[in-house]
Motif scaffolding. Structure first.
Motif, PDB file in Angstrom:
ATOM      1  N   GLY A  64       8.628  42.279  -1.874  1.00  0.00           N
ATOM      2  CA  GLY A  64       8.794  42.321  -3.309  1.00  0.00           C
ATOM      3  C   GLY A  64       8.029  41.246  -4.056  1.00  0.00           C
ATOM      4  N   HIS A  65       7.100  40.596  -3.392  1.00  0.00           N
ATOM      5  CA  HIS A  65       6.273  39.584  -4.037  1.00  0.00           C
ATOM      6  C   HIS A  65       4.928  40.197  -4.407  1.00  0.00           C
ATOM      7  N   ARG A  66       4.370  39.734  -5.506  1.00  0.00           N
ATOM      8  CA  ARG A  66       3.066  40.228  -5.949  1.00  0.00           C
ATOM      9  C   ARG A  66       2.152  39.029  -6.186  1.00  0.00           C
ATOM     10  N   VAL A  67       0.961  39.077  -5.622  1.00  0.00           N
ATOM     11  CA  VAL A  67      -0.028  38.020  -5.849  1.00  0.00           C
ATOM     12  C   VAL A  67      -0.843  38.417  -7.067  1.00  0.00           C
ATOM     13  N   GLY A  68      -0.764  37.580  -8.113  1.00  0.00           N
ATOM     14  CA  GLY A  68      -1.472  37.874  -9.350  1.00  0.00           C
ATOM     15  C   GLY A  68      -2.869  37.301  -9.388  1.00  0.00           C
ATOM     16  N   ALA A  69      -3.049  36.154  -8.742  1.00  0.00           N
ATOM     17  CA  ALA A  69      -4.356  35.507  -8.754  1.00  0.00           C
ATOM     18  C   ALA A  69      -4.486  34.601  -7.545  1.00  0.00           C
ATOM     19  N   ASP A  75      -9.959  21.504  -1.608  1.00  0.00           N
ATOM     20  CA  ASP A  75      -8.886  21.133  -0.692  1.00  0.00           C
ATOM     21  C   ASP A  75      -8.011  22.277  -0.219  1.00  0.00           C
ATOM     22  N   ALA A  76      -7.865  23.314  -1.028  1.00  0.00           N
ATOM     23  CA  ALA A  76      -6.873  24.333  -0.702  1.00  0.00           C
ATOM     24  C   ALA A  76      -7.090  25.600  -1.518  1.00  0.00           C
ATOM     25  N   ILE A  77      -6.221  26.591  -1.249  1.00  0.00           N
ATOM     26  CA  ILE A  77      -6.169  27.781  -2.088  1.00  0.00           C
ATOM     27  C   ILE A  77      -4.831  27.783  -2.811  1.00  0.00           C
ATOM     28  N   THR A  78      -4.799  28.418  -3.970  1.00  0.00           N
ATOM     29  CA  THR A  78      -3.573  28.532  -4.752  1.00  0.00           C
ATOM     30  C   THR A  78      -3.358  29.995  -5.085  1.00  0.00           C
ATOM     31  N   LEU A  79      -2.132  30.472  -4.840  1.00  0.00           N
ATOM     32  CA  LEU A  79      -1.756  31.837  -5.170  1.00  0.00           C
ATOM     33  C   LEU A  79      -0.749  31.811  -6.297  1.00  0.00           C
ATOM     34  N   ASP A  80      -0.944  32.655  -7.283  1.00  0.00           N
ATOM     35  CA  ASP A  80       0.018  32.851  -8.359  1.00  0.00           C
ATOM     36  C   ASP A  80       0.881  34.036  -7.926  1.00  0.00           C
ATOM     37  N   VAL A  81       2.130  33.756  -7.549  1.00  0.00           N
ATOM     38  CA  VAL A  81       3.004  34.752  -6.914  1.00  0.00           C
ATOM     39  C   VAL A  81       4.193  35.052  -7.813  1.00  0.00           C
ATOM     40  N   THR A  82       4.502  36.346  -7.978  1.00  0.00           N
ATOM     41  CA  THR A  82       5.662  36.788  -8.744  1.00  0.00           C
ATOM     42  C   THR A  82       6.579  37.569  -7.829  1.00  0.00           C
ATOM     43  N   THR A  87       9.584  35.019 -13.293  1.00  0.00           N
ATOM     44  CA  THR A  87       8.372  34.280 -13.627  1.00  0.00           C
ATOM     45  C   THR A  87       7.600  33.947 -12.366  1.00  0.00           C
ATOM     46  N   SER A  88       6.344  33.675 -12.528  1.00  0.00           N
ATOM     47  CA  SER A  88       5.488  33.426 -11.376  1.00  0.00           C
ATOM     48  C   SER A  88       5.633  31.995 -10.884  1.00  0.00           C
TER      49      SER A  88
END
Length: 114
Positions: A64-69, A75-82, A87-88
């Motif tokens: 039930g999670h959605r990766v928006g960006a 140094d790293a990767i960042t995922l915007d997860v909802t 809220t994300s």
């Protein structure tokens, strides 16, 4: 992973017949060696095998999670997860073993290609 998916110790064989790509049929028999391997398995079986493998590795399951960006810096990767309609959240994962450009990052127990 082919053993638990197929139930056989034999490796999948290359597909030297036909392969569909971009709605066009490709004749793989024209190649000296085929880069395409096929292993037929129903979706529910694939999901079950992957879930079992994740449990064996100690990875928790998140549905039930959605990766928006997805963004990446040095140094790293960042995922915007909802999750659902909430809220994300930002999830950040460093490069594997701190090696920039290693091509993989750890995020909640999974190796993610970046």
């Amino acid at each position: 992973m082919y053993e638990p998916l197929s139930g056989s110790l034999e490796r999948p064989q290359p597909n030297s017949a036909c392969f569909m790509f971009a709605a066009m049929s490709r004749d793989l028999g024209l190649l000296n060696s085929s880069p395409v391997f096929g292993l037929a398995a129903p979706q529910h079986h694939i999901v079950g095998v992957l879930e079992e493998r994740a449990r064996d590795l100690g990875v928790g399951r998140r549905r039930g999670h959605r990766v928006g960006a997805v963004t990446q810096d040095e140094d790293a990767i960042t995922l915007d997860v909802t999750e659902g309609t909430d809220t994300s959240q930002l999830w950040r994962a460093r490069d594997e073993e701190g090696e920039p450009g290693s091509g993989f990052a750890h995020l909640v127990g999974w190796l993610i290609p970046v």
